[in-house]
Design a protein around this motif. Structure first.
Motif, PDB file in Angstrom:
ATOM      1  N   LYS A  80     -32.973 -44.307  44.182  1.00 25.37           N
ATOM      2  CA  LYS A  80     -33.184 -45.440  45.366  1.00 25.37           C
ATOM      3  C   LYS A  80     -31.923 -45.231  45.960  1.00 25.37           C
ATOM      4  O   LYS A  80     -30.915 -44.745  45.833  1.00 25.37           O
ATOM      5  N   LEU A  81     -31.923 -45.948  47.134  1.00 21.36           N
ATOM      6  CA  LEU A  81     -30.704 -46.499  47.930  1.00 21.36           C
ATOM      7  C   LEU A  81     -30.837 -47.562  48.396  1.00 21.36           C
ATOM      8  O   LEU A  81     -31.835 -48.163  48.704  1.00 21.36           O
ATOM      9  N   ASP A  82     -29.931 -48.536  48.109  1.00 24.21           N
ATOM     10  CA  ASP A  82     -30.022 -50.006  48.166  1.00 24.21           C
ATOM     11  C   ASP A  82     -29.120 -50.536  49.479  1.00 24.21           C
ATOM     12  O   ASP A  82     -29.756 -51.668  50.273  1.00 24.21           O
ATOM     13  N   LEU A 128     -33.802 -45.342  56.511  1.00 29.80           N
ATOM     14  CA  LEU A 128     -34.923 -46.493  56.524  1.00 29.80           C
ATOM     15  C   LEU A 128     -35.942 -46.143  55.481  1.00 29.80           C
ATOM     16  O   LEU A 128     -36.292 -47.119  54.900  1.00 29.80           O
ATOM     17  N   PRO A 129     -36.487 -44.893  55.286  1.00 31.89           N
ATOM     18  CA  PRO A 129     -37.492 -44.856  54.309  1.00 31.89           C
ATOM     19  C   PRO A 129     -37.200 -45.465  52.862  1.00 31.89           C
ATOM     20  O   PRO A 129     -37.843 -46.112  52.356  1.00 31.89           O
ATOM     21  N   ALA A 130     -35.952 -44.949  52.504  1.00 27.83           N
ATOM     22  CA  ALA A 130     -35.269 -45.363  51.126  1.00 27.83           C
ATOM     23  C   ALA A 130     -35.074 -46.992  51.052  1.00 27.83           C
ATOM     24  O   ALA A 130     -35.339 -47.553  50.091  1.00 27.83           O
ATOM     25  N   LEU A 131     -34.434 -47.421  52.119  1.00 28.91           N
ATOM     26  CA  LEU A 131     -34.129 -48.775  52.442  1.00 28.91           C
ATOM     27  C   LEU A 131     -35.417 -49.592  52.344  1.00 28.91           C
ATOM     28  O   LEU A 131     -35.482 -50.678  51.762  1.00 28.91           O
ATOM     29  N   ARG A 135     -36.264 -52.506  49.513  1.00 32.04           N
ATOM     30  CA  ARG A 135     -36.101 -53.740  50.208  1.00 32.04           C
ATOM     31  C   ARG A 135     -34.353 -53.963  50.331  1.00 32.04           C
ATOM     32  O   ARG A 135     -33.874 -54.966  49.953  1.00 32.04           O
ATOM     33  N   GLY A 136     -33.614 -52.915  50.856  1.00 31.82           N
ATOM     34  CA  GLY A 136     -32.154 -53.134  51.080  1.00 31.82           C
ATOM     35  C   GLY A 136     -31.496 -53.155  52.135  1.00 31.82           C
ATOM     36  O   GLY A 136     -32.277 -54.021  52.751  1.00 31.82           O
ATOM     37  N   SER A 137     -30.538 -52.782  52.451  1.00 34.01           N
ATOM     38  CA  SER A 137     -29.600 -53.526  53.415  1.00 34.01           C
ATOM     39  C   SER A 137     -28.871 -52.463  54.289  1.00 34.01           C
ATOM     40  O   SER A 137     -28.629 -51.333  53.775  1.00 34.01           O
ATOM     41  N   ASP A 177     -38.219 -56.309  55.821  1.00 30.16           N
ATOM     42  CA  ASP A 177     -38.274 -55.122  54.519  1.00 30.16           C
ATOM     43  C   ASP A 177     -36.627 -54.749  54.346  1.00 30.16           C
ATOM     44  O   ASP A 177     -36.159 -54.528  53.266  1.00 30.16           O
ATOM     45  N   VAL A 178     -35.946 -54.556  55.526  1.00 28.65           N
ATOM     46  CA  VAL A 178     -34.586 -54.298  55.486  1.00 28.65           C
ATOM     47  C   VAL A 178     -33.539 -55.330  56.208  1.00 28.65           C
ATOM     48  O   VAL A 178     -33.870 -55.574  57.399  1.00 28.65           O
ATOM     49  N   ARG A 179     -32.629 -55.792  55.713  1.00 28.56           N
ATOM     50  CA  ARG A 179     -31.544 -56.623  56.191  1.00 28.56           C
ATOM     51  C   ARG A 179     -30.657 -55.701  56.831  1.00 28.56           C
ATOM     52  O   ARG A 179     -29.942 -54.763  56.341  1.00 28.56           O
ATOM     53  N   VAL A 180     -30.123 -56.236  57.997  1.00 25.84           N
ATOM     54  CA  VAL A 180     -29.122 -55.380  59.016  1.00 25.84           C
ATOM     55  C   VAL A 180     -28.086 -56.350  59.388  1.00 25.84           C
ATOM     56  O   VAL A 180     -28.393 -57.428  59.774  1.00 25.84           O
ATOM     57  N   ASN A 181     -26.810 -56.192  59.011  1.00 27.63           N
ATOM     58  CA  ASN A 181     -25.621 -57.050  59.422  1.00 27.63           C
ATOM     59  C   ASN A 181     -24.365 -56.169  59.247  1.00 27.63           C
ATOM     60  O   ASN A 181     -24.611 -55.029  59.364  1.00 27.63           O
ATOM     61  N   ALA A 182     -23.461 -56.793  59.906  1.00 28.72           N
ATOM     62  CA  ALA A 182     -22.136 -55.908  60.116  1.00 28.72           C
ATOM     63  C   ALA A 182     -20.995 -56.982  59.976  1.00 28.72           C
ATOM     64  O   ALA A 182     -20.819 -58.273  59.692  1.00 28.72           O
TER      65      ALA A 182
END
Length: 265
Positions: A80-82, A128-131, A135-137, A177-182
């Motif tokens: 997986k990739l988180d 993207l596919p793995a995240l 349900r990663g970030s 599905d995916v959170r995006v932050n900085a």
């Protein structure tokens, strides 16, 4: 239990500076990390010092295929990739519009934006596919220059403002599905380099100016800031239990200038 136990993470620009500090902290918090960088020598040093918690991938963040190799390495290792952390970057060493000749300005723009913006975009695409499956970030490294002038000059400041737009748009597109932050750090003493097209590939920020003295003098807290001082926010955004509601967020952790003083570069 560590905050990132069993987490699978990719970090770009991982072999020195802030990226190396993130790798050190994430592995200490229990994560398995793929360290992605263009320097084989620095990656070899990192691997020797950290050991089995890290897999290294040599590549160029401006190439989709290299980003994909890093993400696939994480999935191969842990299934997986988180979290994907886009951190590789270039600085413009305060080259103003007036002092930049047209040719180096144009070529410097292409090189700097390719790393600071396109590199993040291609990394997000590769991850993207793995995240989505986990349900990663995504966490990008931005800067106080994402909000204020004088953290660089036109090329760098514009690229970091573009990064804010990228965070907001991807957070919108990839939800739920995916959170995006900085994270937006301020200045620090690192091996950060500039575009080769502007003759800055062999110059680090530590070589170019007394950055530690500048930070102590002109930032509000007057600290001797080191890369490891900034990494807690990355852990927060990667830890699902601590930031489950956060997306489209840029955490400004820079120690900005006090009234009457300039913000730190």
């Amino acid at each position: 239990m560590a905050r990132l136990d069993n987490a699978s993470v990719v970090v770009t620009g991982a072999a020195s500076g802030l990226g190396r500090a993130v790798v050190d902290r994430f592995t200490a918090e229990g994560a398995s990390v793929v360290a992605f960088d263009r320097s084989q020598e620095k990656l070899d040093t990192l691997k020797a010092e950290i050991g089995e918690s890290v897999v290294t991938v040599v590549g160029d963040v401006t190439r989709y295929e290299d980003n994909l190799r890093a993400c696939e390495a994480a999935v191969d290792r842990r299934g997986k990739l988180d979290t994907f952390i886009g951190n590789a970057g270039l600085w413009d060493f305060n080259r103003s519009l007036a002092e930049s000749d047209p040719q180096s300005l144009a070529s410097g723009f292409d090189e700097l934006f390719a790393v600071n913006v396109k590199g993040y975009l291609l990394g997000a695409k590769a991850a993207l596919p793995a995240l989505t499956a986990s349900r990663g970030s995504i966490v990008f490294t931005l800067s106080n220059a994402s909000f204020y002038p004088r953290g660089g000059c036109p090329l760098y400041v514009a690229s970091k403002h573009a990064g804010v737009g990228l965070v907001r748009q991807l957070a919108y597109e990839l939800a739920p599905d995916v959170r995006v932050n900085a994270v937006a750090p301020g200045g620090m003493a690192t091996d950060l380099r500039g575009p080769g097209a502007m003759g800055l590939a062999d110059t680090s920020i530590e070589d170019a100016l007394p950055i530690r003295d500048v930070i102590r003098t002109f930032s509000a807290l007057q600290l001797d800031i080191r890369p490891e001082d900034y990494v807690g926010s990355y852990v927060l955004l990667a830890a699902r239990e601590e930031s489950a509601t956060a997306t489209g967020t840029v955490i400004d952790i820079s120690s900005v200038g006090t009234p009457g003083r300039s913000a730190a570069p």
